[in-house]
Design a protein around this motif. Sequence first.
Motif, PDB file in Angstrom:
ATOM      1  N   SER A 102       9.875  -2.782  -3.854  1.00  0.00           N
ATOM      2  CA  SER A 102      11.184  -3.956  -4.925  1.00  0.00           C
ATOM      3  C   SER A 102      10.661  -5.479  -4.702  1.00  0.00           C
ATOM      4  N   HIS A 103      11.116  -6.051  -5.059  1.00  0.00           N
ATOM      5  CA  HIS A 103      10.937  -7.942  -4.646  1.00  0.00           C
ATOM      6  C   HIS A 103      11.193  -7.875  -3.460  1.00  0.00           C
ATOM      7  N   GLY A 104      10.684  -9.080  -2.692  1.00  0.00           N
ATOM      8  CA  GLY A 104      11.152  -9.906  -1.707  1.00  0.00           C
ATOM      9  C   GLY A 104      11.040  -8.855  -0.163  1.00  0.00           C
ATOM     10  N   LEU A 105       9.945  -7.997  -0.224  1.00  0.00           N
ATOM     11  CA  LEU A 105       9.775  -6.667   0.971  1.00  0.00           C
ATOM     12  C   LEU A 105       9.035  -7.244   1.964  1.00  0.00           C
ATOM     13  N   GLY A 106       8.151  -8.664   2.077  1.00  0.00           N
ATOM     14  CA  GLY A 106       7.558  -9.596   2.737  1.00  0.00           C
ATOM     15  C   GLY A 106       6.972  -8.561   3.453  1.00  0.00           C
ATOM     16  N   LEU A 107       6.149  -8.078   4.933  1.00  0.00           N
ATOM     17  CA  LEU A 107       5.927  -7.476   5.800  1.00  0.00           C
ATOM     18  C   LEU A 107       6.458  -5.628   5.359  1.00  0.00           C
ATOM     19  N   ALA A 108       6.823  -5.016   4.856  1.00  0.00           N
ATOM     20  CA  ALA A 108       7.800  -4.020   3.591  1.00  0.00           C
ATOM     21  C   ALA A 108       7.609  -2.932   5.269  1.00  0.00           C
ATOM     22  N   GLU A 109       7.990  -3.573   6.156  1.00  0.00           N
ATOM     23  CA  GLU A 109       7.894  -3.088   7.058  1.00  0.00           C
ATOM     24  C   GLU A 109       8.547  -0.740   7.001  1.00  0.00           C
ATOM     25  N   ASP A 110       9.605  -0.665   6.462  1.00  0.00           N
ATOM     26  CA  ASP A 110       9.914   0.468   5.529  1.00  0.00           C
ATOM     27  C   ASP A 110       9.727   0.724   5.081  1.00  0.00           C
ATOM     28  N   ASP A 111       8.302   0.874   4.104  1.00  0.00           N
ATOM     29  CA  ASP A 111       7.635   1.398   2.975  1.00  0.00           C
ATOM     30  C   ASP A 111       5.759   1.361   3.290  1.00  0.00           C
ATOM     31  N   HIS A 112       6.346   3.011   3.722  1.00  0.00           N
ATOM     32  CA  HIS A 112       5.011   3.331   4.140  1.00  0.00           C
ATOM     33  C   HIS A 112       3.836   3.451   3.408  1.00  0.00           C
ATOM     34  N   ALA A 113       4.185   2.484   1.723  1.00  0.00           N
ATOM     35  CA  ALA A 113       2.361   3.172   1.042  1.00  0.00           C
ATOM     36  C   ALA A 113       2.575   1.397   1.071  1.00  0.00           C
ATOM     37  N   VAL A 114       3.103   0.489   0.774  1.00  0.00           N
ATOM     38  CA  VAL A 114       3.081  -1.257   0.126  1.00  0.00           C
ATOM     39  C   VAL A 114       3.423  -2.020   2.182  1.00  0.00           C
ATOM     40  N   ARG A 115       3.509  -0.984   3.213  1.00  0.00           N
ATOM     41  CA  ARG A 115       3.197  -2.001   4.567  1.00  0.00           C
ATOM     42  C   ARG A 115       1.500  -2.444   4.204  1.00  0.00           C
ATOM     43  N   ALA A 116       0.921  -1.284   3.863  1.00  0.00           N
ATOM     44  CA  ALA A 116      -0.555  -1.987   4.504  1.00  0.00           C
ATOM     45  C   ALA A 116      -0.532  -3.063   3.589  1.00  0.00           C
ATOM     46  N   TRP A 117      -0.217  -3.174   2.683  1.00  0.00           N
ATOM     47  CA  TRP A 117      -0.833  -4.812   2.643  1.00  0.00           C
ATOM     48  C   TRP A 117      -1.353  -5.766   3.461  1.00  0.00           C
ATOM     49  N   SER A 118      -0.727  -5.697   5.046  1.00  0.00           N
ATOM     50  CA  SER A 118      -1.052  -6.468   5.451  1.00  0.00           C
ATOM     51  C   SER A 118      -1.818  -6.207   6.479  1.00  0.00           C
ATOM     52  N   ASP A 119      -2.741  -5.289   6.584  1.00  0.00           N
ATOM     53  CA  ASP A 119      -3.805  -4.301   7.101  1.00  0.00           C
ATOM     54  C   ASP A 119      -4.852  -4.743   6.087  1.00  0.00           C
ATOM     55  N   LEU A 120      -4.853  -4.617   4.621  1.00  0.00           N
ATOM     56  CA  LEU A 120      -5.905  -5.192   3.908  1.00  0.00           C
ATOM     57  C   LEU A 120      -6.034  -6.960   3.878  1.00  0.00           C
ATOM     58  N   LEU A 121      -5.098  -7.580   3.879  1.00  0.00           N
ATOM     59  CA  LEU A 121      -5.406  -8.743   4.534  1.00  0.00           C
ATOM     60  C   LEU A 121      -5.861  -9.064   5.309  1.00  0.00           C
ATOM     61  N   LEU A 122      -5.467  -8.726   6.770  1.00  0.00           N
ATOM     62  CA  LEU A 122      -6.132  -8.773   7.509  1.00  0.00           C
ATOM     63  C   LEU A 122      -7.841  -8.442   7.384  1.00  0.00           C
ATOM     64  N   THR A 123      -7.929  -7.489   6.458  1.00  0.00           N
ATOM     65  CA  THR A 123      -9.775  -6.647   6.569  1.00  0.00           C
ATOM     66  C   THR A 123     -10.316  -7.924   6.000  1.00  0.00           C
ATOM     67  N   TRP A 124      -9.451  -8.355   5.149  1.00  0.00           N
ATOM     68  CA  TRP A 124     -10.077  -9.395   3.984  1.00  0.00           C
ATOM     69  C   TRP A 124     -10.798 -10.785   4.603  1.00  0.00           C
ATOM     70  N   LEU A 125      -9.001 -10.982   5.563  1.00  0.00           N
ATOM     71  CA  LEU A 125      -9.438 -12.384   6.187  1.00  0.00           C
ATOM     72  C   LEU A 125     -11.478 -12.528   7.072  1.00  0.00           C
ATOM     73  N   LYS A 126     -11.122 -11.009   7.887  1.00  0.00           N
ATOM     74  CA  LYS A 126     -11.918 -10.733   8.748  1.00  0.00           C
ATOM     75  C   LYS A 126     -13.629 -10.822   8.054  1.00  0.00           C
ATOM     76  N   ASN A 127     -13.453 -10.163   6.408  1.00  0.00           N
ATOM     77  CA  ASN A 127     -14.755 -10.101   6.274  1.00  0.00           C
ATOM     78  C   ASN A 127     -15.208 -11.380   5.385  1.00  0.00           C
ATOM     79  N   GLN A 128     -13.822 -12.649   5.628  1.00  0.00           N
ATOM     80  CA  GLN A 128     -14.402 -13.821   5.338  1.00  0.00           C
ATOM     81  C   GLN A 128     -15.056 -14.809   6.274  1.00  0.00           C
ATOM     82  N   GLY A 129     -14.637 -14.211   7.672  1.00  0.00           N
ATOM     83  CA  GLY A 129     -15.104 -15.415   8.348  1.00  0.00           C
ATOM     84  C   GLY A 129     -14.157 -15.601   9.222  1.00  0.00           C
ATOM     85  N   TRP A 130     -12.692 -15.424   9.454  1.00  0.00           N
ATOM     86  CA  TRP A 130     -11.830 -16.058  10.072  1.00  0.00           C
ATOM     87  C   TRP A 130     -11.440 -14.953  11.079  1.00  0.00           C
TER      88      TRP A 130
END
Length: 263
Positions: free
Chosen positions: A235-263
């Motif tokens: 649904s819309h507005g999930l934020g960290l989506a901590e209760d959604d096993h699939a969608v909550r992966a977005w934050s790990d994907l983001l942190l990996t992306w930032l790391k690959n960007q040199g951040w």
Amino acid sequence: MTTTTIPLWDHAAPHAAKGHEEEMPHLIPFIQPGSESAVIVCPGGGYGFLADHEGAPIAELLNRAGISAFVLKYRVAPHQHPAPLSDGQRAIRYVRAHAQEFGINPSKIAVLGFSAGGHLTATLGTLYDKGQPNHEDPIERESSRPDRVILCYPVITMESYGHAGSRENLLGPDASPEQIRAFSAEQQVKADAPEAFIWHTSDDEAVPVENSLRYALALGAQGIPYDLHVFEKGSHGLGLAEDDHAVRAWSDLLLTWLKNQGW
């Protein structure tokens, strides 16, 4: 949680709605010692309010990853354009002007936004300037261009597939075709627009996934790299989506992306 606030202006903020001149947009800093990069977080809320779960919890996530963050409390209705954009641009300029004080590289400042905060983020990533080198206020001499943008189920377009409530709160009920085009971010992507991380869910009924798809296509047309993730359900507005096993992966994907960007 930090309780410090940083007013964006030391005087009344420009473009205030009549009767609301006292409202002061501000930053809440979450400084991570040793971090050279920073992310300015823009909560969503349809330009009518700011959702708490899309603010401090996101900054704390970034801190745990070793990244400094700032939550932007930008103005919403009854304030209309250009108040939110002015607040966002001022926030970027402020962090850049005080980068040394915060221990941040002035070329590593990203903006992250959810929903309507994602629209503000995309607008900051398309409508930016180099600053005014001769301005009496040193903050206004800084560029307002973010170095990266992070878009979480963002409102992008003000046309079809857009979010009517966000459009009306930002532009009013009688927005002109010119205004609607100017604030449809997918139509404003320039060749030097910042790289982007984007995520959405394919069955978002409030803000259709076409918003994110349009922005990704616009970046691709300019040859600008992006990382796009569309989850099947959520649904819309999930934020960290901590209760959604699939969608909550977005934050790990983001942190990996930032790391690959040199951040």
